[in-house]
Design a protein around this motif. Structure first.
Motif, PDB file in Angstrom:
ATOM      1  N   VAL A  50       0.844  -1.198   0.000  1.00  0.00           N
ATOM      2  CA  VAL A  50       0.000   0.000   0.000  1.00  0.00           C
ATOM      3  C   VAL A  50       0.880   1.249   0.000  1.00  0.00           C
ATOM      4  N   ALA A  51       1.916   1.245   0.830  1.00  0.00           N
ATOM      5  CA  ALA A  51       2.829   2.388   0.886  1.00  0.00           C
ATOM      6  C   ALA A  51       3.484   2.631  -0.471  1.00  0.00           C
ATOM      7  N   LYS A  52       3.864   1.558  -1.129  1.00  0.00           N
ATOM      8  CA  LYS A  52       4.479   1.678  -2.454  1.00  0.00           C
ATOM      9  C   LYS A  52       3.491   2.255  -3.464  1.00  0.00           C
ATOM     10  N   GLY A  53       2.251   1.783  -3.404  1.00  0.00           N
ATOM     11  CA  GLY A  53       1.235   2.281  -4.325  1.00  0.00           C
ATOM     12  C   GLY A  53       0.922   3.749  -4.116  1.00  0.00           C
ATOM     13  N   VAL A  54       0.764   4.152  -2.859  1.00  0.00           N
ATOM     14  CA  VAL A  54       0.495   5.559  -2.544  1.00  0.00           C
ATOM     15  C   VAL A  54       1.653   6.436  -2.998  1.00  0.00           C
ATOM     16  N   SER A  55       2.865   5.999  -2.703  1.00  0.00           N
ATOM     17  CA  SER A  55       4.052   6.782  -3.057  1.00  0.00           C
ATOM     18  C   SER A  55       4.171   6.964  -4.558  1.00  0.00           C
ATOM     19  N   GLY A  56       3.860   5.900  -5.299  1.00  0.00           N
ATOM     20  CA  GLY A  56       3.929   6.000  -6.749  1.00  0.00           C
ATOM     21  C   GLY A  56       2.848   6.891  -7.323  1.00  0.00           C
ATOM     22  N   ARG A  57       1.630   6.752  -6.810  1.00  0.00           N
ATOM     23  CA  ARG A  57       0.528   7.553  -7.349  1.00  0.00           C
ATOM     24  C   ARG A  57       0.721   9.036  -7.058  1.00  0.00           C
ATOM     25  N   LEU A  58       1.192   9.354  -5.864  1.00  0.00           N
ATOM     26  CA  LEU A  58       1.386  10.751  -5.486  1.00  0.00           C
ATOM     27  C   LEU A  58       2.788  11.261  -5.824  1.00  0.00           C
ATOM     28  N   ASP A  72      10.565   5.636   0.820  1.00  0.00           N
ATOM     29  CA  ASP A  72      11.350   4.613   1.501  1.00  0.00           C
ATOM     30  C   ASP A  72      10.960   4.497   2.976  1.00  0.00           C
ATOM     31  N   ARG A  73      10.716   5.622   3.620  1.00  0.00           N
ATOM     32  CA  ARG A  73      10.303   5.570   5.030  1.00  0.00           C
ATOM     33  C   ARG A  73       8.971   4.852   5.191  1.00  0.00           C
ATOM     34  N   LEU A  74       8.011   5.175   4.334  1.00  0.00           N
ATOM     35  CA  LEU A  74       6.700   4.533   4.432  1.00  0.00           C
ATOM     36  C   LEU A  74       6.818   3.024   4.262  1.00  0.00           C
ATOM     37  N   MET A  75       7.575   2.599   3.260  1.00  0.00           N
ATOM     38  CA  MET A  75       7.694   1.173   2.976  1.00  0.00           C
ATOM     39  C   MET A  75       8.499   0.452   4.056  1.00  0.00           C
ATOM     40  N   GLN A  76       9.601   1.038   4.478  1.00  0.00           N
ATOM     41  CA  GLN A  76      10.447   0.375   5.470  1.00  0.00           C
ATOM     42  C   GLN A  76       9.765   0.283   6.831  1.00  0.00           C
ATOM     43  N   ALA A  77       9.026   1.327   7.210  1.00  0.00           N
ATOM     44  CA  ALA A  77       8.307   1.276   8.483  1.00  0.00           C
ATOM     45  C   ALA A  77       7.212   0.218   8.445  1.00  0.00           C
ATOM     46  N   ALA A  78       6.527   0.107   7.308  1.00  0.00           N
ATOM     47  CA  ALA A  78       5.476  -0.905   7.182  1.00  0.00           C
ATOM     48  C   ALA A  78       6.067  -2.313   7.259  1.00  0.00           C
ATOM     49  N   THR A  79       7.242  -2.508   6.668  1.00  0.00           N
ATOM     50  CA  THR A  79       7.902  -3.814   6.719  1.00  0.00           C
ATOM     51  C   THR A  79       8.343  -4.149   8.139  1.00  0.00           C
TER      52      THR A  79
END
Length: 406
Positions: A272-280, A288-295
């Motif tokens: 989800v973080a990857k999708g949001v980051s790409g769309r916006l 990277d922070r969004l994805m790494q924190a989610a992981t």
């Protein structure tokens, strides 16, 4: 009632006076006025970061006037009437008075004018349609800008739907300005227009949307604005992945970091973080922070031992674990003592490097190849599980090499 700006260092600075003098030398007294944010912020005692100037001079005349005064002129947007003057390393954005000829909700075709009321009429909010001359005398063409600033009201200039149809980004700007400068309830007419026009935001570039969103999230307390966005169905348009705002509301009390506030609006899911980051098209660092924190999130909880916290840092990195801890804290605001203890531990601990490598394994008679990788992985897993012991590495590695394969 006459209003004048006082006690404003930026207004009396030599660099500011030099720019205004250069413009008035070419266009006469009153041809240039400060506009927008610097006037608004000065009225309420908020620091002024950017100084914008409006002028009756045409862009070419502005450029010539700045250069004639020995100042640096940068033609940053001549087609739209903007020249940037730079003196003493301070930029001043100078724009010719304009009126809209046509708009498509994203871009506007403008014509230059010498009518201050026309220029004010095309601006977004009444508190931004304020001008001040070189002596600090304030001009309020809409008749409501000064009162709006002092009353914390964000009200569109003229008809809200018309202003939004000219540029759909004004929907997000409304909530951003409400977050920073608004008090009390949001303007009902503005909310209704934002709700009605929200689907038009699909025409906007991702970069413009994300820039406004991050500015909104940087406000001291963006919760009222975010709640208003949610109620007007604008949040669903901008961030359909957003879940309950409860964690976000708690996170605002814990951190001023806009990226961390953003992640608490989203599920702890790397995809989800990857999708949001790409769309916006978020900045790579935010993505990277969004994805790494989610992981890291599943490996982190407020009851974890010190050893488990160190293991999480080793696996995921300090920043990711700290972000995940803040998320857990937002889930359970009453557990501040646990959260603060773990955050201090994580921030102060430096993960050690793996103390063995392929060379040590080769010395034990293992030929280079997949077996080396398997042994290193097994050693690392045990070393981390035992909380990074600093001794006994040779014995541990030898035991792994000599252990019978199952």
């Amino acid at each position: 009632m006459s209003v004048r700006l006082t006690d404003q260092p930026w207004l009396t600075a030599a660099s500011t006076r030099a720019v205004m003098a250069a413009l008035e030398a070419a266009g006469g007294p009153g041809c240039a006025r400060f506009v927008g944010g610097c006037v608004r912020n000065a009225l309420i005692g908020v620091p002024v970061d950017d100084i914008d100037i409006a002028t009756t001079l045409k862009p070419e005349e502005t450029d010539k006037a700045i250069r004639a005064a020995g100042l640096k002129a940068v033609p940053t947007g001549m087609a739209h009437g903007t020249v940037t003057a730079v003196t003493e390393r301070t930029p001043f954005e100078i724009t010719t008075l304009r009126r809209d000829v046509s708009t498509d909700g994203r871009n506007a075709t403008v014509a230059f004018t010498d009518d201050w009321a026309e220029d004010a009429a095309r601006r977004d909010f009444r508190l931004n349609a304020l001008y001040a001359d070189a002596d600090g005398q304030v001009f309020d063409p809409t008749g409501h800008g000064v009162a709006d600033v002092k009353g914390g009201r964000i009200v569109f200039v003229g008809d809200p739907e018309t202003r939004i149809a000219e540029d759909y980004l004004r929907i997000l700007r409304f909530f951003r300005f409400f977050a920073w400068y608004g008090r009390g309830e949001a303007d009902p007419a503005a909310l209704a227009a934002c709700r009605e026009r929200a689907p038009g935001m699909g025409r906007l570039s991702a970069e413009r949307v994300s820039k406004e969103l991050m500015k909104l999230l940087s406000a001291p307390d963006p919760r009222p604005a975010m709640a208003a966005m949610d109620g007007a169905r604008v949040l669903a348009q901008v961030l359909p992945e957003a879940t309950s705002c409860a964690q976000f509301d708690a996170a605002v009390d814990l951190t001023a970091d806009p990226a961390l506030r953003l992640m608490t609006l989203l599920p702890a899911d790397a995809e989800v973080a990857k999708g949001v980051s790409g769309r916006l098209r978020l900045a790579n660092a935010v993505r990277d922070r969004l994805m790494q924190a989610a992981t890291a999130f599943p490996s982190v909880d407020l009851s974890m031992s010190d050893a488990a916290a160190r293991a999480a840092v080793y696996r995921h990195g300090v920043r990711a674990v700290m972000d995940a801890l803040y998320r857990r804290w937002a889930e359970a605001p009453g557990r501040g003592d646990d959260a603060r203890r773990l955050l201090r531990l994580v921030e102060d601990w430096t993960p050690p490097g793996l103390p063995v490598g392929g060379r040590q394994i080769a010395r034990l008679g293992v030929a280079p190849g997949p077996e080396t990788g398997r042994l290193l992985k097994a050693f690392e897993d045990g070393w981390v599980a035992d909380d990074f012991p600093s001794e006994g590495h040779a014995e541990r590695l030898a035991a792994l090499v000599n252990r019978p394969r199952e």
